[in-house]
Design a protein around this motif. Structure first.
Motif, PDB file in Angstrom:
ATOM      1  N   GLY A  65      49.449  32.218  32.032  1.00  0.00           N
ATOM      2  CA  GLY A  65      48.362  31.645  32.820  1.00  0.00           C
ATOM      3  C   GLY A  65      47.055  32.355  32.532  1.00  0.00           C
ATOM      4  O   GLY A  65      47.041  33.425  31.929  1.00  0.00           O
ATOM      5  N   ASP A  66      45.954  31.739  32.949  1.00  0.00           N
ATOM      6  CA  ASP A  66      44.662  32.396  32.757  1.00  0.00           C
ATOM      7  C   ASP A  66      43.716  32.029  33.892  1.00  0.00           C
ATOM      8  O   ASP A  66      43.999  31.141  34.689  1.00  0.00           O
ATOM      9  CB  ASP A  66      44.054  32.104  31.379  1.00  0.00           C
ATOM     10  N   GLU A  67      42.634  32.757  33.966  1.00  0.00           N
ATOM     11  CA  GLU A  67      41.622  32.555  35.001  1.00  0.00           C
ATOM     12  C   GLU A  67      40.256  32.518  34.344  1.00  0.00           C
ATOM     13  O   GLU A  67      39.954  33.350  33.502  1.00  0.00           O
ATOM     14  CB  GLU A  67      41.639  33.726  35.998  1.00  0.00           C
ATOM     15  N   ASN A  68      39.461  31.520  34.736  1.00  0.00           N
ATOM     16  CA  ASN A  68      38.048  31.465  34.337  1.00  0.00           C
ATOM     17  C   ASN A  68      37.855  31.070  32.875  1.00  0.00           C
ATOM     18  O   ASN A  68      36.856  31.432  32.250  1.00  0.00           O
ATOM     19  CB  ASN A  68      37.380  32.824  34.599  1.00  0.00           C
ATOM     20  N   TYR A  69      38.807  30.313  32.335  1.00  0.00           N
ATOM     21  CA  TYR A  69      38.758  29.935  30.918  1.00  0.00           C
ATOM     22  C   TYR A  69      37.480  29.172  30.567  1.00  0.00           C
ATOM     23  O   TYR A  69      36.759  29.529  29.651  1.00  0.00           O
ATOM     24  CB  TYR A  69      39.985  29.090  30.568  1.00  0.00           C
TER      25      TYR A  69
END
Length: 132
Positions: A15-19
């Motif tokens: 998962g990632d944040e702020n892509y």
């Protein structure tokens, strides 16, 4: 020490944040933006003391590899395909690479590979789970 070998392994994107804000900030072309979204990148880290080979396997067979030694200048390629010279440092168990207007840290936390990229105040976080 065990801490030094902590990075070796294979990790799959979880998962990632702020892509979106981040890729906009670094000027990633829109075709690359879509390609990278929730992309099941597998990151393979081979570590021998302070020597690292860091390979990212993208779906479809494309790979990028950075080879570096902690504390020595190396040729690196960023996620946007830009090439830089950078010196990777080890700080509190994290690998830290600083480029012009771009800072990247990697650490193993809770058995996961956590990578944080910062560019002009925008922070992008990517988490990958260990698969091998």
């Amino acid at each position: 020490s065990q801490g030094k070998m902590a990075f070796a392994g294979k990790y799959e994107f979880e998962g990632d944040e702020n892509y979106d804000a981040f890729v906009q900030k670094i000027g990633l072309p829109s075709d690359k933006v879509e390609m990278g979204r929730n992309c099941k990148i597998v990151t393979e880290v081979v570590q021998n003391g302070d020597d690292f080979t860091w390979t990212q396997h993208f779906p479809g067979g494309r790979t990028t590899t950075n080879t570096f030694t902690v504390g020595k200048e190396a040729d690196m390629e960023t996620m946007g395909g830009k090439k830089f010279k950078a010196t990777v440092k080890m700080e509190d168990g994290k690998l830290v690479a600083e480029f012009p207007n771009y800072r990247h840290t990697s650490e193993i936390s809770g058995g996961k590979l956590v990578e944080i990229s910062t560019s002009s105040g925008v922070v992008y976080k990517r988490t990958s789970k260990k698969i091998a």
